[in-house]
Scaffold this motif. Structure first.
Motif, PDB file in Angstrom:
ATOM      1  N   ALA A 141     129.566  -3.208  12.212  1.00  0.00           N
ATOM      2  CA  ALA A 141     130.675  -3.799  12.926  1.00  0.00           C
ATOM      3  C   ALA A 141     131.899  -3.381  12.451  1.00  0.00           C
ATOM      4  O   ALA A 141     132.959  -3.476  13.160  1.00  0.00           O
ATOM      5  N   ALA A 142     132.214  -3.166  11.254  1.00  0.00           N
ATOM      6  CA  ALA A 142     133.622  -2.952  10.731  1.00  0.00           C
ATOM      7  C   ALA A 142     133.863  -1.607  11.045  1.00  0.00           C
ATOM      8  O   ALA A 142     135.323  -1.162  11.303  1.00  0.00           O
ATOM      9  N   LEU A 143     133.228  -0.625  11.532  1.00  0.00           N
ATOM     10  CA  LEU A 143     133.728   0.558  12.377  1.00  0.00           C
ATOM     11  C   LEU A 143     133.812   0.760  13.753  1.00  0.00           C
ATOM     12  O   LEU A 143     134.017   1.864  14.354  1.00  0.00           O
ATOM     13  N   ARG A 144     133.666  -0.487  14.263  1.00  0.00           N
ATOM     14  CA  ARG A 144     133.568  -0.573  15.812  1.00  0.00           C
ATOM     15  C   ARG A 144     135.193  -0.747  16.084  1.00  0.00           C
ATOM     16  O   ARG A 144     135.455  -2.028  16.412  1.00  0.00           O
ATOM     17  N   SER A 145     135.814   0.307  16.102  1.00  0.00           N
ATOM     18  CA  SER A 145     137.350   0.355  16.395  1.00  0.00           C
ATOM     19  C   SER A 145     137.870   1.561  16.849  1.00  0.00           C
ATOM     20  O   SER A 145     137.170   2.440  16.802  1.00  0.00           O
ATOM     21  N   TYR A 146     138.902   1.493  17.489  1.00  0.00           N
ATOM     22  CA  TYR A 146     139.537   2.673  18.321  1.00  0.00           C
ATOM     23  C   TYR A 146     140.065   3.592  17.010  1.00  0.00           C
ATOM     24  O   TYR A 146     140.245   4.961  17.228  1.00  0.00           O
ATOM     25  N   TRP A 147     140.363   2.903  15.876  1.00  0.00           N
ATOM     26  CA  TRP A 147     140.813   4.012  14.601  1.00  0.00           C
ATOM     27  C   TRP A 147     139.759   4.752  14.063  1.00  0.00           C
ATOM     28  O   TRP A 147     139.945   5.694  13.536  1.00  0.00           O
ATOM     29  N   LEU A 148     138.483   4.567  14.450  1.00  0.00           N
ATOM     30  CA  LEU A 148     137.427   5.461  14.194  1.00  0.00           C
ATOM     31  C   LEU A 148     137.806   6.840  14.908  1.00  0.00           C
ATOM     32  O   LEU A 148     137.544   8.108  14.174  1.00  0.00           O
ATOM     33  N   ALA A 149     138.265   6.841  15.945  1.00  0.00           N
ATOM     34  CA  ALA A 149     138.459   8.116  16.996  1.00  0.00           C
ATOM     35  C   ALA A 149     139.779   8.905  16.269  1.00  0.00           C
ATOM     36  O   ALA A 149     139.647   9.979  16.306  1.00  0.00           O
ATOM     37  N   ILE A 150     140.583   8.051  15.785  1.00  0.00           N
ATOM     38  CA  ILE A 150     141.970   8.529  15.266  1.00  0.00           C
ATOM     39  C   ILE A 150     141.738   8.989  13.766  1.00  0.00           C
ATOM     40  O   ILE A 150     142.003  10.210  13.522  1.00  0.00           O
ATOM     41  N   HIS A 151     141.348   8.132  13.060  1.00  0.00           N
ATOM     42  CA  HIS A 151     141.416   8.267  11.482  1.00  0.00           C
ATOM     43  C   HIS A 151     140.320   9.379  11.125  1.00  0.00           C
ATOM     44  O   HIS A 151     140.668  10.254  10.479  1.00  0.00           O
ATOM     45  N   VAL A 152     139.332   8.959  11.497  1.00  0.00           N
ATOM     46  CA  VAL A 152     138.251   9.888  11.098  1.00  0.00           C
ATOM     47  C   VAL A 152     138.252  11.012  11.658  1.00  0.00           C
ATOM     48  O   VAL A 152     137.765  12.132  10.969  1.00  0.00           O
TER      49      VAL A 152
END
Length: 319
Positions: free
Chosen positions: A165-176
């Motif tokens: 759940a902690a990784l269900r964010s649009y930041w996954l697409a940006i940061h990672v």
């Protein structure tokens, strides 16, 4: 296709990619093995006649360069073509895994590391197409790529599944994504610096062994620098994006978590490398050593920090 079928296809493509990269490695070896026959023949004839075997001095290869025979050039083209085919199947590994899980395919260490290696291969192919002489480092690029993929498959593999759940964010697409791009580009830069250190040793320029078949020290140093220049702002953005995501997820921009700390250490080392290349007394081999340390820090950050240390990033080890 069902999700399980796509996941199985991803695993199959992973094995195919390793096989294709291995075939490319053999072809790069053949290019190195046969790429200097003509030059060696000219040198031997010249030594016997004292006149260079009738070959004009201006027409001879410069010291430390390899004159390719047509056969060697064909091996190089084949090697690069197989590398491209391997990169396509490698991309298929991530594509099918993403379709199987209905998410971006870098939600765990297996996917992250697989994507990093793909970026390194693509970066190498781009430079090898632009500068065909760089094909001669193909052996030294493909060997780490193959070893990395084997280690990833054996040590980091996880079944395709939704992310926590902690990784269900649009930041996954940006940061990672930024972290993957930066790491993959730095991988090429670090390998180029290692080869530069080997190639620039005293006596290596006039040698006749494998080392002398590498591109010139200047070409290797240029490759290392250009890739570092390209990767540094991407890694900078990844660190900043990670801090912004941390504030949204945990209520603080920076907490000196082990992953955050070592990501910043890597940033400092690469900043030092770029500065060293413009500083008198640090140009050349000293700067290259700094770049090699940078790659070592990146690998340490991916492996030891994720697998051994504990922190807020321990659940996935990808950001």
């Amino acid at each position: 296709m069902t999700d399980s079928s796509l996941a199985e296809l991803s695993n199959t493509l992973f094995s195919v990619s390793v096989a294709l990269y291995s075939a490319a490695l053999v072809a790069y070896c053949a290019e190195l093995a046969f790429g200097r026959r003509r030059r060696r023949a000219e040198e031997l004839v010249g030594a016997e006649t004292g006149q260079g075997g009738g070959v004009a001095l201006a027409d001879r290869p410069a010291a430390g360069t390899a004159a390719e025979t047509p056969g060697a050039n064909r091996w190089g083209v084949v090697a690069l073509g197989v590398t491209v085919l391997g990169a396509l199947t490698h991309a298929g590994v991530l594509l099918t895994r993403g379709l199987a899980t209905d998410r971006l395919p870098w939600g765990n260490m297996y996917e992250f590391a697989t994507a990093v290696v793909l970026v390194a291969v693509v970066a190498f192919v781009v430079f090898a197409v632009r500068s065909p002489n760089l094909r001669h480092i193909g052996v030294f690029m493909m060997a780490p790529v193959i070893l990395s993929l084997v280690a990833i498959g054996l040590g980091l593999y996880t079944e395709a599944a939704p992310v926590v759940a902690a990784l269900r964010s649009y930041w996954l697409a940006i940061h990672v994504t930024a972290a993957i791009l930066g790491f993959g580009i730095f991988m090429v830069s670090g390998i180029a610096s290692v080869l530069y250190l080997v190639r620039s040793r005293p006596g290596a320029e006039a040698g006749t062994g494998l080392v002398s078949r590498l591109p010139s020290p200047a070409a290797l140093d240029r490759l290392a620098h250009r890739t570092a220049v390209f990767g540094f702002p991407i890694w900078t953005f990844a660190v900043i994006a990670g801090a912004i995501w941390a504030e949204a997820a945990w209520g603080r921009f920076w907490g000196w978590d082990p992953k955050e700390t070592w990501s910043f250490v890597a940033w400092v080392v690469y900043a030092a490398y770029l500065h060293a290349r413009t500083t008198a007394g640090w140009r050349g081999r000293p700067a290259a050593w700094v770049n090699v340390v940078g790659l070592a820090v990146m690998i340490f950050n991916l492996t030891f920090v994720n697998l051994v240390s504990t922190g807020l990033h321990s659940y996935a080890g990808v950001d």
